[in-house]
Design a protein around this motif. Sequence first.
Motif, PDB file in Angstrom:
ATOM      1  N   GLY A   4       0.815  -1.215   0.000  1.00  0.00           N
ATOM      2  CA  GLY A   4       0.000   0.000   0.000  1.00  0.00           C
ATOM      3  C   GLY A   4       0.844   1.258   0.000  1.00  0.00           C
ATOM      4  O   GLY A   4       0.541   2.215  -0.718  1.00  0.00           O
ATOM      5  N   TRP A   5       1.927   1.253   0.783  1.00  0.00           N
ATOM      6  CA  TRP A   5       2.821   2.418   0.808  1.00  0.00           C
ATOM      7  C   TRP A   5       3.530   2.585  -0.524  1.00  0.00           C
ATOM      8  O   TRP A   5       3.683   3.699  -1.020  1.00  0.00           O
ATOM      9  N   ARG A   6       3.958   1.475  -1.120  1.00  0.00           N
ATOM     10  CA  ARG A   6       4.638   1.577  -2.411  1.00  0.00           C
ATOM     11  C   ARG A   6       3.709   2.133  -3.491  1.00  0.00           C
ATOM     12  O   ARG A   6       4.126   2.923  -4.339  1.00  0.00           O
ATOM     13  N   THR A   7       2.447   1.717  -3.455  1.00  0.00           N
ATOM     14  CA  THR A   7       1.477   2.238  -4.417  1.00  0.00           C
ATOM     15  C   THR A   7       1.273   3.728  -4.222  1.00  0.00           C
ATOM     16  O   THR A   7       1.218   4.506  -5.188  1.00  0.00           O
ATOM     17  N   LEU A   8       1.179   4.134  -2.960  1.00  0.00           N
ATOM     18  CA  LEU A   8       1.019   5.558  -2.663  1.00  0.00           C
ATOM     19  C   LEU A   8       2.240   6.336  -3.123  1.00  0.00           C
ATOM     20  O   LEU A   8       2.119   7.420  -3.701  1.00  0.00           O
ATOM     21  N   LEU A  13       4.964  10.261  -6.616  1.00  0.00           N
ATOM     22  CA  LEU A  13       6.200  10.606  -7.302  1.00  0.00           C
ATOM     23  C   LEU A  13       6.123  10.554  -8.817  1.00  0.00           C
ATOM     24  O   LEU A  13       6.931  11.181  -9.505  1.00  0.00           O
ATOM     25  N   THR A  14       5.183   9.796  -9.384  1.00  0.00           N
ATOM     26  CA  THR A  14       5.154   9.604 -10.831  1.00  0.00           C
ATOM     27  C   THR A  14       4.410  10.717 -11.546  1.00  0.00           C
ATOM     28  O   THR A  14       3.242  10.963 -11.247  1.00  0.00           O
ATOM     29  N   VAL A  53       9.593   2.862  -8.837  1.00  0.00           N
ATOM     30  CA  VAL A  53       9.139   3.524  -7.614  1.00  0.00           C
ATOM     31  C   VAL A  53       8.242   2.610  -6.781  1.00  0.00           C
ATOM     32  O   VAL A  53       8.274   2.653  -5.550  1.00  0.00           O
ATOM     33  N   GLU A  54       7.473   1.750  -7.441  1.00  0.00           N
ATOM     34  CA  GLU A  54       6.494   0.921  -6.733  1.00  0.00           C
ATOM     35  C   GLU A  54       6.983  -0.488  -6.415  1.00  0.00           C
ATOM     36  O   GLU A  54       6.527  -1.091  -5.433  1.00  0.00           O
ATOM     37  N   GLY A  81      15.642   4.136 -14.364  1.00  0.00           N
ATOM     38  CA  GLY A  81      16.829   4.820 -13.862  1.00  0.00           C
ATOM     39  C   GLY A  81      16.469   6.129 -13.189  1.00  0.00           C
ATOM     40  O   GLY A  81      17.026   6.493 -12.151  1.00  0.00           O
ATOM     41  N   MET A  82      15.523   6.856 -13.775  1.00  0.00           N
ATOM     42  CA  MET A  82      15.053   8.089 -13.144  1.00  0.00           C
ATOM     43  C   MET A  82      14.331   7.782 -11.834  1.00  0.00           C
ATOM     44  O   MET A  82      14.557   8.453 -10.821  1.00  0.00           O
ATOM     45  N   GLY A  83      13.463   6.759 -11.863  1.00  0.00           N
ATOM     46  CA  GLY A  83      12.723   6.410 -10.654  1.00  0.00           C
ATOM     47  C   GLY A  83      13.639   6.053  -9.507  1.00  0.00           C
ATOM     48  O   GLY A  83      13.491   6.544  -8.383  1.00  0.00           O
ATOM     49  N   TYR A  84      14.635   5.210  -9.782  1.00  0.00           N
ATOM     50  CA  TYR A  84      15.588   4.851  -8.739  1.00  0.00           C
ATOM     51  C   TYR A  84      16.448   6.050  -8.342  1.00  0.00           C
ATOM     52  O   TYR A  84      16.848   6.194  -7.183  1.00  0.00           O
ATOM     53  N   GLY A  85      16.724   6.924  -9.318  1.00  0.00           N
ATOM     54  CA  GLY A  85      17.464   8.143  -9.000  1.00  0.00           C
ATOM     55  C   GLY A  85      16.694   9.021  -8.031  1.00  0.00           C
ATOM     56  O   GLY A  85      17.279   9.633  -7.126  1.00  0.00           O
TER      57      GLY A  85
END
Length: 326
Positions: A4-8, A13-14, A53-54, A81-85
Amino acid sequence: MGHGWRTLRRKILTPNVSATYLETRGFRRKDRESQELLEKVGALFLAGYAHAVEASSIADVEARLGTIEHRFRGFAYEGAGMGYGMLDGLPFGHRHHNDDFLAGPAADQIYIVYCGIGWAMARLPRFRWPKAESLDPLLRWLVLDGYGFHQAYFHTRRYVHEHYQAPRFPWPDDESRAYANRAIDQGIGRALWFVGCTDVAEVARLVRTYPAARHGDLWAGVGLASTYACGASRDELVRLTELAGEHRPQLAQGSAFAAEARVKAGLWIPETDSATKILCGQDAETAARISVEMRPEHVRNGALPSYELWRQRIAEELMSLGGVSK
């Protein structure tokens, strides 16, 4: 960390996919086919970003990216790469997501992932930027290439129409900083392929509006984007080489970089081969091999870094083979 936190986190962030629509960006729309191609690139970049991110693990991201159409998978890796950045730049958690990613499934996607890190830099405060010394000493300039693409794509008026260039870009923190704006221009050149919607006359016109000293690096970016993203016919690519004029070697060098990025990652497509045959005078496999063979054994990052010498050697080798001329 719970699902749930990862989805949020992904939702927070996206960026919205509408940010990649050419109409939203105010970019040229050459025709429906080109528009759909470039908008699909943008959408799958954001898909890769959202996956990173998720996802609960690197293996999870790898599985998700593996479902993306072959032609567009590299853009999803760039987005990841951007997401992990972005995650590496947050004030909590560890700062090694991209290290883990590059040590695993993204090892052969390092060029495109580094560009994605540059996208993250453009959205993070300076004190959260990655340290240059933590990156590959030769390829770290691709981070600034990604930064330049982001700025031209999202801040088009300032970076494309007003030709903004920082008087002294603050990264990296050593004498090689003098090269930073050149690497950024290479990314801006890539973005011009999107701003001009693969219309070679419009892209060339945009390049010509910049000060002449910046044209070579911009044309290198155009060569990379026209070969990696594609979107132009054979006749249009022939015209592109004519419009590049004295900067045709730089156009070819960028094309060879794109060929290596696709070949190394196992993402070769016929359109890339068609592009390198016109822009480099060689098929994609040969252009990629030349890029690898010209790579310097010893890397130095002074005022003229080894990365730039590598680019020059590629251009010179392509010219010596007779497929590229000024």
